[in-house]
Design a protein around this motif. Structure first.
Motif, PDB file in Angstrom:
ATOM      1  N   GLY A 206       6.471  -5.041  45.429  1.00  0.00           N
ATOM      2  CA  GLY A 206       7.488  -6.084  45.486  1.00  0.00           C
ATOM      3  C   GLY A 206       6.927  -7.475  45.717  1.00  0.00           C
ATOM      4  O   GLY A 206       5.767  -7.660  46.064  1.00  0.00           O
ATOM      5  N   ARG A 207       7.792  -8.446  45.481  1.00  0.00           N
ATOM      6  CA  ARG A 207       7.439  -9.857  45.666  1.00  0.00           C
ATOM      7  C   ARG A 207       7.567 -10.245  47.130  1.00  0.00           C
ATOM      8  O   ARG A 207       8.513  -9.856  47.795  1.00  0.00           O
ATOM      9  N   ARG A 208       6.631 -11.044  47.581  1.00  0.00           N
ATOM     10  CA  ARG A 208       6.642 -11.577  48.940  1.00  0.00           C
ATOM     11  C   ARG A 208       6.193 -13.033  48.874  1.00  0.00           C
ATOM     12  O   ARG A 208       5.664 -13.480  47.857  1.00  0.00           O
ATOM     13  N   THR A 209       6.349 -13.743  49.987  1.00  0.00           N
ATOM     14  CA  THR A 209       5.974 -15.155  50.053  1.00  0.00           C
ATOM     15  C   THR A 209       5.047 -15.388  51.237  1.00  0.00           C
ATOM     16  O   THR A 209       5.344 -14.959  52.349  1.00  0.00           O
ATOM     17  N   THR A 210       3.931 -16.060  51.005  1.00  0.00           N
ATOM     18  CA  THR A 210       2.977 -16.358  52.063  1.00  0.00           C
ATOM     19  C   THR A 210       3.520 -17.464  52.964  1.00  0.00           C
ATOM     20  O   THR A 210       4.529 -18.094  52.646  1.00  0.00           O
ATOM     21  N   LEU A 211       2.823 -17.718  54.073  1.00  0.00           N
ATOM     22  CA  LEU A 211       3.238 -18.768  55.007  1.00  0.00           C
ATOM     23  C   LEU A 211       3.339 -20.133  54.338  1.00  0.00           C
ATOM     24  O   LEU A 211       4.204 -20.928  54.680  1.00  0.00           O
ATOM     25  N   CYS A 212       2.455 -20.397  53.384  1.00  0.00           N
ATOM     26  CA  CYS A 212       2.459 -21.708  52.716  1.00  0.00           C
ATOM     27  C   CYS A 212       3.418 -21.752  51.523  1.00  0.00           C
ATOM     28  O   CYS A 212       3.457 -22.748  50.805  1.00  0.00           O
ATOM     29  N   GLY A 213       4.184 -20.661  51.298  1.00  0.00           N
ATOM     30  CA  GLY A 213       5.176 -20.659  50.224  1.00  0.00           C
ATOM     31  C   GLY A 213       4.690 -20.123  48.893  1.00  0.00           C
ATOM     32  O   GLY A 213       5.420 -20.158  47.907  1.00  0.00           O
ATOM     33  N   ARG A 214       3.490 -19.590  48.833  1.00  0.00           N
ATOM     34  CA  ARG A 214       2.946 -19.037  47.588  1.00  0.00           C
ATOM     35  C   ARG A 214       3.504 -17.639  47.359  1.00  0.00           C
ATOM     36  O   ARG A 214       3.531 -16.808  48.273  1.00  0.00           O
TER      37      ARG A 214
END
Length: 165
Positions: A51-59
């Motif tokens: 699945g899709r996730r988002t890193t702390l910096c928004g990537r």
């Protein structure tokens, strides 16, 4: 359109100019490894390898990891070429902190919650569980001290966590 979207995902593109990092490799804990991106995941998300996730910096990243048990905070993930390193961290979650007048009362609370298959973060002087008003009312009714909090949740894995058939 579906075929085209599939090609974009395979290529690692969002179609909006930024490339999605496809994470396919697990490296476990590597103290001293050069940190890249940081990926905050809830306890539930750490059990899902797709699945899709988002890193702390928004990537945006796309998990396509081998199923080898849950991810652990501190684990390193990478793309196929190891050119992008991503470190897993436990995301803050809305929790209930449960405290008791005595160790026995806390042990009884853990028993009753475990009997309901509630995920618990067991600590010497408190229990942590996902925020649930029904469980909070039950615990208060049993004379326990319950307060909401927001922090990383790292529940016990269970008796068979490391067991594979």
């Amino acid at each position: 359109m579906v075929v085209e979207l599939g090609r974009l995902l395979e290529a690692g593109s969002t179609g909006m100019g930024e490339t999605v990092i496809v994470l396919e490799r697990r490296h476990g804990q590597r103290p001293g490894a050069v940190d890249g991106l940081t990926l905050p995941l809830t306890a539930e998300q750490r059990t899902s390898m797709r699945g899709r996730r988002t890193t702390l910096c928004g990537r945006e990243v796309l998990l396509q990891l081998p199923r080898q048990g849950p991810l652990v905070p501190g684990d390193l993930l990478s793309d196929r070429q190891d050119s992008n390193l991503v470190r897993v961290m436990a995301a803050e979650e809305r929790l209930l902190e449960v405290r008791a007048e005595s160790p026995l009362k806390l042990l009884q609370a853990a028993y009753h919650l475990g009997n309901r298959h509630v995920a618990l973060d067991l600590q010497p002087d408190r229990l942590l569980l996902l925020d649930d008003p029904v469980l909070a009312a039950m615990l208060v009714g049993r004379g326990l001290h319950v307060r909401p909090c927001k922090q990383a949740f790292q529940p016990e894995g269970g008796a068979y966590e490391g067991h594979h058939h």
